[in-house]
Design a protein around this motif. Structure first.
Motif, short mmCIF file in Angstrom:
data_model
loop_
_atom_site.label_atom_id
_atom_site.label_comp_id
_atom_site.label_asym_id
_atom_site.label_seq_id
_atom_site.Cartn_x
_atom_site.Cartn_y
_atom_site.Cartn_z
N ARG A 60 0.84 -1.20 0.00
CA ARG A 60 0.00 0.00 0.00
C ARG A 60 0.87 1.25 0.00
O ARG A 60 2.03 1.20 0.41
N VAL A 61 0.29 2.36 -0.44
CA VAL A 61 0.95 3.66 -0.39
C VAL A 61 0.65 4.27 0.98
O VAL A 61 -0.51 4.40 1.37
N LEU A 62 1.70 4.64 1.68
CA LEU A 62 1.57 5.23 3.00
C LEU A 62 1.44 6.75 2.90
O LEU A 62 0.60 7.36 3.56
N LEU A 63 2.30 7.36 2.08
CA LEU A 63 2.30 8.82 1.88
C LEU A 63 2.41 9.10 0.39
O LEU A 63 3.38 8.67 -0.25
N ASP A 64 1.44 9.82 -0.16
CA ASP A 64 1.48 10.12 -1.59
C ASP A 64 2.38 11.33 -1.86
O ASP A 64 2.80 12.04 -0.93
N ALA A 65 2.69 11.56 -3.12
CA ALA A 65 3.63 12.61 -3.52
C ALA A 65 3.17 13.99 -3.08
O ALA A 65 3.99 14.82 -2.65
N ASP A 66 1.88 14.28 -3.18
CA ASP A 66 1.37 15.61 -2.78
C ASP A 66 1.53 15.84 -1.28
O ASP A 66 1.93 16.93 -0.85
N SER A 67 1.25 14.84 -0.48
CA SER A 67 1.41 14.96 0.98
C SER A 67 2.86 15.22 1.35
O SER A 67 3.16 16.06 2.20
N ILE A 68 3.76 14.50 0.70
CA ILE A 68 5.19 14.67 0.96
C ILE A 68 5.62 16.08 0.55
O ILE A 68 6.28 16.79 1.32
N ARG A 69 5.26 16.50 -0.64
CA ARG A 69 5.64 17.83 -1.15
C ARG A 69 5.15 18.94 -0.21
O ARG A 69 5.90 19.86 0.12
N ASN A 70 3.90 18.85 0.24
CA ASN A 70 3.35 19.86 1.14
C ASN A 70 4.08 19.91 2.48
O ASN A 70 4.39 20.99 3.00
N ARG A 71 4.36 18.77 3.03
CA ARG A 71 5.04 18.73 4.34
C ARG A 71 6.49 19.21 4.23
O ARG A 71 6.98 19.92 5.12
N VAL A 72 7.17 18.86 3.15
CA VAL A 72 8.54 19.32 2.95
C VAL A 72 8.56 20.85 2.84
O VAL A 72 9.45 21.51 3.40
N SER A 73 7.58 21.43 2.18
CA SER A 73 7.49 22.90 2.08
C SER A 73 7.28 23.53 3.46
O SER A 73 7.88 24.56 3.77
N GLU A 74 6.44 22.91 4.28
CA GLU A 74 6.23 23.40 5.65
C GLU A 74 7.53 23.36 6.46
O GLU A 74 7.84 24.30 7.19
N LEU A 75 8.27 22.27 6.32
CA LEU A 75 9.55 22.15 7.04
C LEU A 75 10.53 23.22 6.57
O LEU A 75 11.27 23.80 7.38
N ALA A 76 10.56 23.51 5.28
CA ALA A 76 11.45 24.54 4.74
C ALA A 76 11.14 25.89 5.35
O ALA A 76 12.05 26.64 5.75
N ARG A 77 9.86 26.24 5.47
CA ARG A 77 9.47 27.53 6.08
C ARG A 77 9.90 27.57 7.54
O ARG A 77 10.37 28.60 8.03
N GLN A 78 9.72 26.47 8.25
CA GLN A 78 10.10 26.40 9.65
C GLN A 78 11.62 26.59 9.81
O GLN A 78 12.08 27.33 10.68
N LEU A 79 12.39 25.94 8.95
CA LEU A 79 13.86 26.07 9.02
C LEU A 79 14.30 27.48 8.69
O LEU A 79 15.22 28.02 9.32
N GLU A 80 13.66 28.13 7.72
CA GLU A 80 14.00 29.52 7.40
C GLU A 80 13.77 30.42 8.61
O GLU A 80 14.59 31.30 8.89
N THR A 81 12.70 30.20 9.31
CA THR A 81 12.40 31.00 10.50
C THR A 81 13.42 30.71 11.60
O THR A 81 13.98 31.64 12.20
N ASP A 82 13.68 29.44 11.86
CA ASP A 82 14.56 29.06 12.96
C ASP A 82 16.02 29.46 12.72
O ASP A 82 16.76 29.71 13.67
N GLU A 109 5.18 11.04 11.32
CA GLU A 109 5.33 9.89 12.19
C GLU A 109 4.66 8.71 11.49
O GLU A 109 3.58 8.86 10.92
N ILE A 110 5.34 7.56 11.53
CA ILE A 110 4.78 6.36 10.91
C ILE A 110 4.86 5.20 11.90
O ILE A 110 5.59 5.27 12.89
N GLY A 111 4.13 4.15 11.59
CA GLY A 111 4.19 2.94 12.40
C GLY A 111 5.48 2.17 12.17
O GLY A 111 6.31 2.54 11.33
N ASP A 112 5.63 1.10 12.88
CA ASP A 112 6.83 0.27 12.79
C ASP A 112 6.73 -0.68 11.60
O ASP A 112 6.49 -1.87 11.75
N GLU A 113 6.87 -0.09 10.40
CA GLU A 113 6.81 -0.86 9.16
C GLU A 113 8.00 -0.48 8.28
O GLU A 113 8.50 0.64 8.35
N PHE A 114 8.44 -1.42 7.47
CA PHE A 114 9.54 -1.15 6.55
C PHE A 114 9.00 -0.43 5.33
O PHE A 114 8.06 -0.90 4.69
N VAL A 115 9.55 0.75 5.03
CA VAL A 115 9.05 1.58 3.94
C VAL A 115 10.09 1.75 2.84
O VAL A 115 11.30 1.67 3.08
#
Length: 180
Positions: free
Chosen positions: A13-35, A152-158
């Protein structure tokens, strides 16, 4: 973006799709710029699994940075850590007095990140923060402070988005659970 033909059939199964990953990575980038505003970041990247995550993340950060790549592994081709970390430490690179950001694809047992974090602390950086795309919720063999986390993910090999099984599946635009 579709996955290469036939590769998705190898996923349970797909755990995280490309759009979800892209959006979260953008959020992390904004957080790092601020920090890190007003600072030069020395980004230490664990290869090869973090390749896609870090490339996407760092291209979105509008701050001066220095990038150092390291090779480290504790899986050695399997689906579970062997308990031994192999490091490929760069020669001639110093971290004393620098603001260091250690990035990896996944926090699993904590063994690899703990070993690298201890090695970096030995160098006496001005600051050291740790970030991962995935934080696997499971008992840790080594406690690692985590400053930035994508998911955060469960204890599964991805696999996918840089993470592999025996060198395959890194090119998937999503993160999924492999049929084993």
């Amino acid at each position: 973006m579709p996955a290469p033909t036939g590769v998705l059939t190898d996923l349970d199964r797909v755990l995280l799709d490309a759009d979800s990953i892209r959006n979260r990575v953008s959020e992390l980038a904004r957080q790092l710029e601020t920090d890190y505003e007003g600072k030069v970041i020395t980004v230490v990247v664990l290869m090869d699994g973090a390749l896609f995550f870090v490339a996407d993340l760092l291209r979105q950060i509008n701050l001066p940075m220095r990038i150092v790549t390291l090779g480290a592994s504790s899986y050695h081709g399997g689906t579970e850590s062997t308990g031994e970390v192999k490091l490929n430490w760069p020669s001639g690179v110093e971290f004393t007095g620098l603001d260091v950001l250690l990035l990896d694809d996944i926090l699993d047992t904590g063994l690899t990140l703990s070993a690298l974090r201890d090695r970096l602390l030995f160098e006496q950086p001005a600051s050291l923060k740790t970030g991962v795309l995935l934080d696997k919720k499971r008992p840790r063999e080594h406690d690692v402070p985590l400053d930035y986390c994508g998911f955060e993910i469960g204890d599964e090999f991805v696999v996918g988005y840089g993470m592999d099984y025996q060198g395959r599946f890194r090119n998937l635009p999503c993160i999924g659970i492999l049929k084993l």
